[in-house]
Scaffold this active site. Sequence first.
Site, short mmCIF file in Angstrom:
data_model
loop_
_atom_site.label_atom_id
_atom_site.label_comp_id
_atom_site.label_asym_id
_atom_site.label_seq_id
_atom_site.Cartn_x
_atom_site.Cartn_y
_atom_site.Cartn_z
N GLU A 2 -10.28 5.58 5.40
CA GLU A 2 -11.14 5.01 4.35
C GLU A 2 -10.55 3.72 3.78
O GLU A 2 -11.27 2.77 3.48
CB GLU A 2 -11.35 6.03 3.23
CG GLU A 2 -12.39 5.67 2.22
CD GLU A 2 -13.81 5.64 2.80
OE1 GLU A 2 -14.32 4.53 2.96
OE2 GLU A 2 -14.38 6.71 3.09
N ILE A 40 -13.58 1.23 -2.16
CA ILE A 40 -14.99 1.64 -2.04
C ILE A 40 -15.11 2.74 -0.98
O ILE A 40 -14.75 2.53 0.17
CB ILE A 40 -15.88 0.43 -1.65
CG1 ILE A 40 -15.78 -0.68 -2.71
CG2 ILE A 40 -17.33 0.88 -1.49
CD1 ILE A 40 -16.57 -1.94 -2.38
N LYS A 64 -13.38 -5.01 9.64
CA LYS A 64 -14.01 -3.95 8.84
C LYS A 64 -15.45 -3.71 9.31
O LYS A 64 -15.90 -2.56 9.39
CB LYS A 64 -13.98 -4.33 7.35
CG LYS A 64 -12.56 -4.37 6.80
CD LYS A 64 -12.48 -5.11 5.49
CE LYS A 64 -11.05 -5.18 5.00
NZ LYS A 64 -10.86 -6.15 3.91
N GLY A 117 -5.16 -4.40 -3.03
CA GLY A 117 -4.22 -4.07 -4.08
C GLY A 117 -3.55 -2.73 -3.84
O GLY A 117 -4.07 -1.89 -3.11
N ASP A 144 -10.48 -10.64 9.17
CA ASP A 144 -10.33 -9.37 8.45
C ASP A 144 -11.68 -8.72 8.12
O ASP A 144 -11.89 -7.54 8.43
CB ASP A 144 -9.47 -9.62 7.20
CG ASP A 144 -9.35 -8.39 6.33
OD1 ASP A 144 -8.41 -7.60 6.52
OD2 ASP A 144 -10.21 -8.20 5.44
N VAL A 192 0.83 -1.21 0.00
CA VAL A 192 0.00 0.00 0.00
C VAL A 192 0.86 1.26 0.00
O VAL A 192 0.53 2.25 -0.68
CB VAL A 192 -0.98 -0.01 1.20
CG1 VAL A 192 -1.93 1.19 1.11
CG2 VAL A 192 -1.79 -1.29 1.24
N LYS A 240 11.05 -0.90 8.31
CA LYS A 240 11.60 -1.76 9.36
C LYS A 240 12.96 -2.33 8.98
O LYS A 240 13.85 -2.44 9.81
CB LYS A 240 10.61 -2.90 9.61
CG LYS A 240 10.88 -3.66 10.88
CD LYS A 240 9.73 -4.59 11.17
CE LYS A 240 9.96 -5.35 12.45
NZ LYS A 240 8.88 -6.31 12.68
N LYS A 293 -6.92 -1.96 9.39
CA LYS A 293 -8.22 -2.33 9.99
C LYS A 293 -8.08 -3.10 11.29
O LYS A 293 -8.89 -2.93 12.20
CB LYS A 293 -9.07 -3.13 8.99
CG LYS A 293 -8.40 -4.31 8.36
CD LYS A 293 -7.93 -3.98 6.98
CE LYS A 293 -7.21 -5.13 6.34
NZ LYS A 293 -6.94 -4.91 4.95
N GLU A 308 -1.69 -13.04 1.80
CA GLU A 308 -0.39 -12.98 2.47
C GLU A 308 0.13 -14.39 2.70
O GLU A 308 -0.63 -15.36 2.64
CB GLU A 308 -0.57 -12.24 3.78
CG GLU A 308 -0.97 -10.81 3.50
CD GLU A 308 -1.13 -9.99 4.75
OE1 GLU A 308 -0.50 -10.32 5.76
OE2 GLU A 308 -1.88 -9.03 4.69
N1 LIG Z 1 -2.47 -4.91 0.74
C1 LIG Z 1 -3.71 -4.49 0.61
O1 LIG Z 1 -4.34 -4.69 -0.43
C2 LIG Z 1 -4.37 -3.73 1.74
C3 LIG Z 1 -5.68 -3.22 1.56
C4 LIG Z 1 -6.27 -2.47 2.58
C5 LIG Z 1 -5.57 -2.25 3.76
N2 LIG Z 1 -4.32 -2.78 3.92
C6 LIG Z 1 -3.62 -2.51 5.19
O2 LIG Z 1 -2.53 -1.62 4.92
C7 LIG Z 1 -1.45 -1.90 5.82
C8 LIG Z 1 -0.19 -2.20 5.01
O3 LIG Z 1 -0.42 -3.36 4.24
P1 LIG Z 1 0.62 -3.82 3.10
O4 LIG Z 1 -0.09 -4.87 2.31
O5 LIG Z 1 1.16 -2.64 2.40
O6 LIG Z 1 1.75 -4.51 3.99
P2 LIG Z 1 3.20 -5.01 3.50
O7 LIG Z 1 3.27 -5.07 2.01
O8 LIG Z 1 3.49 -6.24 4.27
O9 LIG Z 1 4.19 -3.83 3.98
C9 LIG Z 1 4.35 -3.53 5.33
C10 LIG Z 1 5.35 -2.41 5.47
O10 LIG Z 1 5.38 -2.03 6.86
C11 LIG Z 1 6.74 -1.84 7.23
N3 LIG Z 1 6.84 -2.02 8.69
C12 LIG Z 1 6.46 -3.08 9.45
N4 LIG Z 1 6.65 -2.82 10.77
C13 LIG Z 1 7.15 -1.56 10.83
C14 LIG Z 1 7.54 -0.70 11.90
N5 LIG Z 1 7.43 -1.10 13.18
N6 LIG Z 1 8.00 0.53 11.61
C15 LIG Z 1 8.09 0.95 10.32
N7 LIG Z 1 7.75 0.20 9.25
C16 LIG Z 1 7.28 -1.04 9.51
C17 LIG Z 1 7.51 -2.87 6.42
O11 LIG Z 1 8.87 -2.46 6.38
P3 LIG Z 1 9.97 -3.24 5.47
O12 LIG Z 1 9.64 -2.85 4.05
O13 LIG Z 1 11.24 -2.68 5.93
O14 LIG Z 1 9.78 -4.71 5.75
C18 LIG Z 1 6.78 -2.76 5.07
O15 LIG Z 1 7.32 -1.70 4.30
C19 LIG Z 1 -1.92 -3.08 6.69
O16 LIG Z 1 -2.48 -2.56 7.87
C20 LIG Z 1 -3.00 -3.72 5.85
O17 LIG Z 1 -3.96 -4.41 6.64
C21 LIG Z 1 -3.71 -3.51 2.94
#
Ligand SMILES: NC(=O)c1ccc[n+]([C@@H]2O[C@H](COP(=O)([O-])OP(=O)(O)OC[C@H]3O[C@@H](n4cnc5c(N)ncnc54)[C@H](OP(=O)(O)O)[C@@H]3O)[C@@H](O)[C@H]2O)c1
Length: 387
Positions: free
Chosen positions: A117, A124, A193, A290, A189, A11, A35, A93, A178
């Site tokens: 959002e 959406i 929501k 996505g 999940d 994201v 991280k 969420k 994941e």
């Molecule tokens: N993916 C989706 O489609 C989607 C949709 C809606 C909501 N979300 C929500 O959006 C959020 C991010 O999801 P994502 O899919 O983007 O996750 P992701 O691809 O797994 O990326 C997570 C990121 O968080 C960083 N991170 C983890 N712990 C950290 C900390 N303590 N301090 C700083 N950075 C940290 C990681 O760092 P590194 O890069 O260094 O590992 C990585 O860059 C989640 O809450 C998820 O539920 C995701």
Amino acid sequence: MKLGLFGFGCVGQGLWKVLHETRGIRADIKRICIKHPEKQRPVPAHFFTTDPAEILNDPEIDVVVELIDDAEAAFEIVSAALSGGKAVVSANKKMIAHRLPELYALQQKTGAPFLYEGACCASIPIIRNLEEYYDNDLLTSVEGIFNGTTNFILTRIFEEHLSFGEALRLAQAGGFAESDPTLDVEGYDPKFKLCILLLHAFGVFVQPEKVLHSGISRLNDFDIEFARSRGSVLKLVARCFRDNDKVAAYCLPRFVPAGHRYAGVKNEYNAVTLESAFSERQWFVGKGAGDKPTGCAVLSDVSALRYLYKYEYRKFSQNGTFFDPAGAELTVYVRYEREGQVAESDFEEISERYASGRARYWIGRISLEKLQAASWLREEGVNVIEC
Ligand SMILES: NC(=O)c1ccc[n+]([C@@H]2O[C@H](COP(=O)([O-])OP(=O)(O)OC[C@H]3O[C@@H](n4cnc5c(N)ncnc54)[C@H](OP(=O)(O)O)[C@@H]3O)[C@@H](O)[C@H]2O)c1
């Protein structure tokens, strides 16, 4: 606006892309906290830090965007930023559903806005609609397909006759699931929501532990053949509804007839249906996961901060509504293994019974309260699907 971004995964990178492809919004990402500093990144190294203070204590940064995958650390970041008077946008969420009362109190105390959002059905625009458009109309229910991963898996099972394991591997390979898919396939999940939407739709704070949920990991070939034999597909549906001043909620797989509007909501798409007294039924469909769809929702929140938008939680301050599942009834299919495994006395009425060497099932009416309290619900070999 100067943004401080936490997280540069799916994201975070989606936000970077949509921000750089959108004209008309003057917002720059100044710093990105991640991280693992050793990871290769597609943007220059000078943006990155592993020290949250470089964002939280930077007076030039007015907006903190929290997009990390760790709910505990996310709460620390969001509460520190709000306490420091910064506006915050998040899509987390899990963190929001668990910490809404504290996050609401912090917003009231500091006056700093907190928008999320992207946390509910990604692209959406449902929260802002519930806050603004459905401010006066009397909502009676909010439900839908809130999880893109499980919807992708179910679509592949029904369209391509894949097994659950094969469809899950395909979802993981395509980046829709994941590596640990528990929160999605077990139904947590969509429940998170639902808990967030409960506040914006009906003005009630509900902890996720109070809401009945089941995911799709208990599905077996018998359930899938049963659905096909009835001309249906399966969807994981989260639902909350109001009866006078009482609100109830649950998340269960549901048989959906082939011609139903949800049957056409496929793969990573989500759907939200609202029922209300005056506008009756309306529904929204869009990508529920996505990088760019979620990044776009995050950018829309950032953009709304330009005109000082904040959630007013009007339903909470107006309502005498409370969360209470008593009195709500469901019709369910319950598949089980052993005679006596499911308590017949829990049901109001059983309309269909089946037993063979392969499986046993009942279809019957049961109160939501009894279903939630039933110990047999979590037993090996039992699966419950809403009819
Ligand atoms: N993916 C989706 O489609 C989607 C949709 C809606 C909501 N979300 C929500 O959006 C959020 C991010 O999801 P994502 O899919 O983007 O996750 P992701 O691809 O797994 O990326 C997570 C990121 O968080 C960083 N991170 C983890 N712990 C950290 C900390 N303590 N301090 C700083 N950075 C940290 C990681 O760092 P590194 O890069 O260094 O590992 C990585 O860059 C989640 O809450 C998820 O539920 C995701």
